[in-house]
Scaffold this motif. Structure first.
Motif, PDB file in Angstrom:
ATOM      1  N   ASP A 258       0.857  -1.182   0.000  1.00  0.00           N
ATOM      2  CA  ASP A 258       0.000   0.000   0.000  1.00  0.00           C
ATOM      3  C   ASP A 258       0.900   1.240   0.000  1.00  0.00           C
ATOM      4  N   ARG A 259       0.819   2.021  -1.084  1.00  0.00           N
ATOM      5  CA  ARG A 259       1.728   3.168  -1.200  1.00  0.00           C
ATOM      6  C   ARG A 259       1.573   4.158  -0.036  1.00  0.00           C
ATOM      7  N   LEU A 260       0.365   4.209   0.559  1.00  0.00           N
ATOM      8  CA  LEU A 260       0.183   5.143   1.671  1.00  0.00           C
ATOM      9  C   LEU A 260       0.961   4.672   2.903  1.00  0.00           C
TER      10      LEU A 260
ATOM     11  N   LEU B 221      -0.604  10.854 -10.041  1.00  0.00           N
ATOM     12  CA  LEU B 221      -1.698  10.182  -9.341  1.00  0.00           C
ATOM     13  C   LEU B 221      -1.495   8.683  -9.512  1.00  0.00           C
ATOM     14  N   LYS B 222      -1.466   7.947  -8.383  1.00  0.00           N
ATOM     15  CA  LYS B 222      -1.172   6.503  -8.460  1.00  0.00           C
ATOM     16  C   LYS B 222      -2.203   5.709  -7.669  1.00  0.00           C
ATOM     17  N   THR B 223      -2.491   4.488  -8.122  1.00  0.00           N
ATOM     18  CA  THR B 223      -3.311   3.595  -7.294  1.00  0.00           C
ATOM     19  C   THR B 223      -2.452   3.209  -6.079  1.00  0.00           C
TER      20      THR B 223
ATOM     21  N   ASP C  12       5.405  -1.594 -12.821  1.00  0.00           N
ATOM     22  CA  ASP C  12       5.920  -1.179 -14.126  1.00  0.00           C
ATOM     23  C   ASP C  12       5.171   0.051 -14.667  1.00  0.00           C
ATOM     24  N   GLY C  13       4.926   1.022 -13.791  1.00  0.00           N
ATOM     25  CA  GLY C  13       4.312   2.276 -14.233  1.00  0.00           C
ATOM     26  C   GLY C  13       2.806   2.158 -14.502  1.00  0.00           C
ATOM     27  N   LYS C  14       2.223   0.965 -14.227  1.00  0.00           N
ATOM     28  CA  LYS C  14       0.773   0.815 -14.473  1.00  0.00           C
ATOM     29  C   LYS C  14       0.014   1.398 -13.288  1.00  0.00           C
TER      30      LYS C  14
ATOM     31  N   GLU D 232       1.241  12.311  -5.662  1.00  0.00           N
ATOM     32  CA  GLU D 232       2.616  12.637  -5.268  1.00  0.00           C
ATOM     33  C   GLU D 232       3.082  13.850  -6.047  1.00  0.00           C
ATOM     34  N   ALA D 233       3.874  14.698  -5.394  1.00  0.00           N
ATOM     35  CA  ALA D 233       4.508  15.794  -6.134  1.00  0.00           C
ATOM     36  C   ALA D 233       5.383  15.164  -7.210  1.00  0.00           C
ATOM     37  N   PHE D 234       5.365  15.730  -8.409  1.00  0.00           N
ATOM     38  CA  PHE D 234       6.222  15.224  -9.494  1.00  0.00           C
ATOM     39  C   PHE D 234       7.655  15.658  -9.184  1.00  0.00           C
ATOM     40  N   VAL D 235       8.570  14.692  -9.216  1.00  0.00           N
ATOM     41  CA  VAL D 235       9.962  14.989  -8.864  1.00  0.00           C
ATOM     42  C   VAL D 235      10.784  15.195 -10.144  1.00  0.00           C
ATOM     43  N   PRO D 236      11.357  16.384 -10.333  1.00  0.00           N
ATOM     44  CA  PRO D 236      12.195  16.600 -11.529  1.00  0.00           C
ATOM     45  C   PRO D 236      13.589  16.024 -11.280  1.00  0.00           C
ATOM     46  N   PHE D 237      13.651  14.698 -11.160  1.00  0.00           N
ATOM     47  CA  PHE D 237      14.901  14.057 -10.734  1.00  0.00           C
ATOM     48  C   PHE D 237      15.982  14.115 -11.823  1.00  0.00           C
ATOM     49  N   ASP D 238      17.246  13.994 -11.376  1.00  0.00           N
ATOM     50  CA  ASP D 238      18.363  13.918 -12.335  1.00  0.00           C
ATOM     51  C   ASP D 238      18.423  12.519 -12.933  1.00  0.00           C
ATOM     52  N   PHE D 239      18.282  11.522 -12.072  1.00  0.00           N
ATOM     53  CA  PHE D 239      18.220  10.132 -12.526  1.00  0.00           C
ATOM     54  C   PHE D 239      17.681   9.279 -11.379  1.00  0.00           C
ATOM     55  N   GLU D 240      17.451   7.984 -11.681  1.00  0.00           N
ATOM     56  CA  GLU D 240      16.882   7.082 -10.663  1.00  0.00           C
ATOM     57  C   GLU D 240      17.912   6.027 -10.261  1.00  0.00           C
ATOM     58  N   VAL D 241      17.892   5.674  -8.981  1.00  0.00           N
ATOM     59  CA  VAL D 241      18.794   4.628  -8.485  1.00  0.00           C
ATOM     60  C   VAL D 241      18.006   3.645  -7.624  1.00  0.00           C
TER      61      VAL D 241
ATOM     62  N   THR E 287      17.438   3.151 -15.830  1.00  0.00           N
ATOM     63  CA  THR E 287      16.609   3.911 -16.767  1.00  0.00           C
ATOM     64  C   THR E 287      15.380   3.058 -17.097  1.00  0.00           C
ATOM     65  N   HIS E 288      14.295   3.748 -17.398  1.00  0.00           N
ATOM     66  CA  HIS E 288      13.039   3.058 -17.720  1.00  0.00           C
ATOM     67  C   HIS E 288      12.594   3.420 -19.130  1.00  0.00           C
ATOM     68  N   ALA E 289      11.864   2.513 -19.761  1.00  0.00           N
ATOM     69  CA  ALA E 289      11.244   2.799 -21.055  1.00  0.00           C
ATOM     70  C   ALA E 289       9.808   2.308 -20.968  1.00  0.00           C
TER      71      ALA E 289
ATOM     72  N   LEU F 117      15.006   5.026  -5.418  1.00  0.00           N
ATOM     73  CA  LEU F 117      15.159   6.422  -5.002  1.00  0.00           C
ATOM     74  C   LEU F 117      15.342   7.335  -6.217  1.00  0.00           C
ATOM     75  N   PHE F 118      14.907   8.586  -6.060  1.00  0.00           N
ATOM     76  CA  PHE F 118      15.163   9.605  -7.074  1.00  0.00           C
ATOM     77  C   PHE F 118      16.393  10.392  -6.627  1.00  0.00           C
ATOM     78  N   VAL F 119      17.278  10.698  -7.574  1.00  0.00           N
ATOM     79  CA  VAL F 119      18.450  11.530  -7.254  1.00  0.00           C
ATOM     80  C   VAL F 119      18.156  12.951  -7.707  1.00  0.00           C
TER      81      VAL F 119
ATOM     82  N   ALA G 213      12.989   8.931  -1.500  1.00  0.00           N
ATOM     83  CA  ALA G 213      12.518   7.547  -1.649  1.00  0.00           C
ATOM     84  C   ALA G 213      11.277   7.506  -2.532  1.00  0.00           C
ATOM     85  N   ASN G 214      11.236   6.563  -3.455  1.00  0.00           N
ATOM     86  CA  ASN G 214      10.042   6.338  -4.258  1.00  0.00           C
ATOM     87  C   ASN G 214       9.254   5.161  -3.674  1.00  0.00           C
ATOM     88  N   GLU G 215       9.873   3.986  -3.678  1.00  0.00           N
ATOM     89  CA  GLU G 215       9.163   2.814  -3.140  1.00  0.00           C
ATOM     90  C   GLU G 215      10.170   1.723  -2.796  1.00  0.00           C
TER      91      GLU G 215
HETATM   92  P1  AMP Z   1       6.628   3.581  -9.551  1.00  0.00           P
HETATM   93  O1  AMP Z   1       5.644   2.548  -9.980  1.00  0.00           O
HETATM   94  O2  AMP Z   1       6.181   4.398  -8.400  1.00  0.00           O
HETATM   95  O3  AMP Z   1       8.006   3.014  -9.359  1.00  0.00           O
HETATM   96  O4  AMP Z   1       6.783   4.577 -10.794  1.00  0.00           O
HETATM   97  C1  AMP Z   1       7.285   4.157 -12.062  1.00  0.00           C
HETATM   98  C2  AMP Z   1       8.169   5.247 -12.650  1.00  0.00           C
HETATM   99  O5  AMP Z   1       7.415   6.465 -12.805  1.00  0.00           O
HETATM  100  C3  AMP Z   1       9.337   5.641 -11.744  1.00  0.00           C
HETATM  101  O6  AMP Z   1      10.421   4.769 -11.930  1.00  0.00           O
HETATM  102  C4  AMP Z   1       9.623   7.045 -12.250  1.00  0.00           C
HETATM  103  O7  AMP Z   1      10.336   7.004 -13.471  1.00  0.00           O
HETATM  104  C5  AMP Z   1       8.232   7.596 -12.529  1.00  0.00           C
HETATM  105  N1  AMP Z   1       7.711   8.290 -11.322  1.00  0.00           N
HETATM  106  C6  AMP Z   1       7.029   7.709 -10.310  1.00  0.00           C
HETATM  107  N2  AMP Z   1       6.714   8.608  -9.345  1.00  0.00           N
HETATM  108  C7  AMP Z   1       7.220   9.780  -9.752  1.00  0.00           C
HETATM  109  C8  AMP Z   1       7.255  11.087  -9.184  1.00  0.00           C
HETATM  110  N3  AMP Z   1       6.650  11.369  -8.016  1.00  0.00           N
HETATM  111  N4  AMP Z   1       7.893  12.066  -9.880  1.00  0.00           N
HETATM  112  C9  AMP Z   1       8.471  11.802 -11.095  1.00  0.00           C
HETATM  113  N5  AMP Z   1       8.464  10.586 -11.679  1.00  0.00           N
HETATM  114  C10 AMP Z   1       7.853   9.584 -11.024  1.00  0.00           C
END
Ligand code: AMP
Length: 367
Positions: A96-98, A136-138, A144-146, A172-181, A202-204, A245-247, A254-256
């Motif tokens: 649960d993301r919350l 906005l996320k479930t 995988d971004g679904k 969630e606030a959109f994070v203008p990250f440099d890259f993801e780790v 990196t993601h596609a 994590l977002f850098v 932290a993302n998840e």
């Molecule tokens: P998640 O399922 O939360 O891992 O999100 C999938 C991908 O969406 C992440 O790897 C990021 O590339 C992008 N993403 C998720 N949340 C954010 C956020 N708050 N700000 C910017 N990009 C995001």
């Protein structure tokens, strides 16, 4: 010793491969027909929450683990007399993301601003409080971004709400990250922790595309190592975890986290003294953990949808075929390269990525 593994996909396959030299026997539970891990152990074909199948697995095994995080916690909580690792409190928090975000906050692990969204009014409030853009996320079952939508303008709200409204959501606030780790770590039964070198991802199309490690940033390594230690200790964790994590400059948000072995750690099979898979099996079986040190500079290219012919004959890559039928968006294999310098690793992974891109355009144009 017998280890029951819930889920028999490619992660199960790689867990099963690493279990053999440790003389651990794996038994898998999976609803799919001919799942990849059936190649490395007996597989009971049943739903993840099938009470009889779970009870059989518990009766037959010394310990239970999982390679998939959408296993119903209630079904596992009913298993008596056999330990389940990672512990169910980790599984429940990650589902649960919350609760996941509340846990990060509680542990003082920095994260993007967020708000629970249960109604259209909540969504308007989230836009007001967090500012645009937002994601906005479930809260549950996203992968995988679904199950997510980016709201960039006020006018995007209706479309996002039409798509996702009706389910429990989080903004969630959109994070203008440099890259993801991601930082992958394993905690053993006596509380010992090993942390793998930080991996850049990196993601596609919302799916992991490439991972490279190690990252030349001692500062980020230290921060990530500290955060993952806090998480593992709080959850009294046993097994391998991945914290994504977002850098942002010198900071990590932290993302998840995934309470299991992770796609961004596939490179550890050839790239580390002891892989994330072997360490997971060691942890759940109560064995001492292996060293996570890098053997060189590694890169991993995921193969999604189909396998290009030429990756089967690469001279400088380790090709893994999951034995799955090909389907758009499905992870069917990966290639890992290990090089003696970051530059030669980057060149090698760029060659593999080019093969994948050319193959994808060939598939699309039908040439
Ligand atoms: P998640 O399922 O939360 O891992 O999100 C999938 C991908 O969406 C992440 O790897 C990021 O590339 C992008 N993403 C998720 N949340 C954010 C956020 N708050 N700000 C910017 N990009 C995001």
């Amino acid at each position: 010793m017998r280890v029951g593994v819930i889920g028999a996909g490619q992660l199960g396959l790689m867990l099963g491969e690493s279990a053999k030299p440790l003389q651990l026997e794996c038994l898998f539970l999976d609803p799919g027909d001919q799942p990849p891990a059936a190649a490395v152990g007996d597989c009971r074909l049943a739903a993840f929450d099938d009470a009889d199948a779970l009870a059989e697995l518990a009766a037959f095994c010394d310990v239970i683990t999982y390679e998939f995080e959408n296993v119903p916690v209630d079904a596992l909580a009913k298993l008596d007399g056999v330990p389940v690792f990672p512990p169910l409190q980790a599984l429940s928090a990650a589902q649960d993301r919350l609760s996941e975000k509340q846990l990060f906050e509680d542990l003082s692990i920095p994260l993007p601003g967020y708000l629970a969204v249960d109604s259209r009014d909540d969504l308007d409030e989230a836009v007001d409080r967090l500012g645009l853009p937002i994601v906005l996320k479930t809260r549950r079952f996203g992968y995988d971004g679904k199950g997510q939508a980016v709201i960039r303008n006020s006018s995007d709200r209706d479309k996002a709400w039409d798509e996702l409204g009706g389910m429990a959501l989080i903004a969630e606030a959109f994070v203008p990250f440099d890259f993801e780790v991601s930082v992958i770590a394993t905690r053993g039964q006596s509380g010992d922790i090993v942390v793998y070198p930080l991996t850049q991802n990196t993601h596609a199309n919302g799916i992991l595309d490439t991972s490279i490690a190690p990252l030349d940033s001692p500062r980020l390594e230290t921060q990530a190592g500290d955060y993952v230690h806090r998480l593992l200790d709080r959850l009294d964790y046993v097994g391998t975890v991945a914290l994504e994590l977002f850098v942002c400059g010198e900071k990590l948000l932290a993302n998840e986290f995934a309470p299991r072995v992770h796609n961004s750690g596939h490179w550890t099979i050839e790239g580390c003294r002891c892989s994330q898979f072997e360490n997971h099996m060691r942890a759940v079986a109560g064995l001492p953990l292996g060293q996570p040190d890098c053997e060189g500079y590694s890169g991993m290219q995921n193969l999604v949808g189909s396998i290009p012919d030429s990756v089967r004959s690469l001279e400088d890559g380790h090709f893994h075929d999951y034995g799955k039928s090909e389907r758009p968006g499905r992870k069917v294999g990966h290639v890992t390269v290990v090089a003696s310098s970051a530059e030669s690793r980057d060149r090698a992974i760029a060659r593999v990525s080019k093969i994948v891109t050319q193959w994808a355009s060939r598939t699309v144009t039908g040439t």
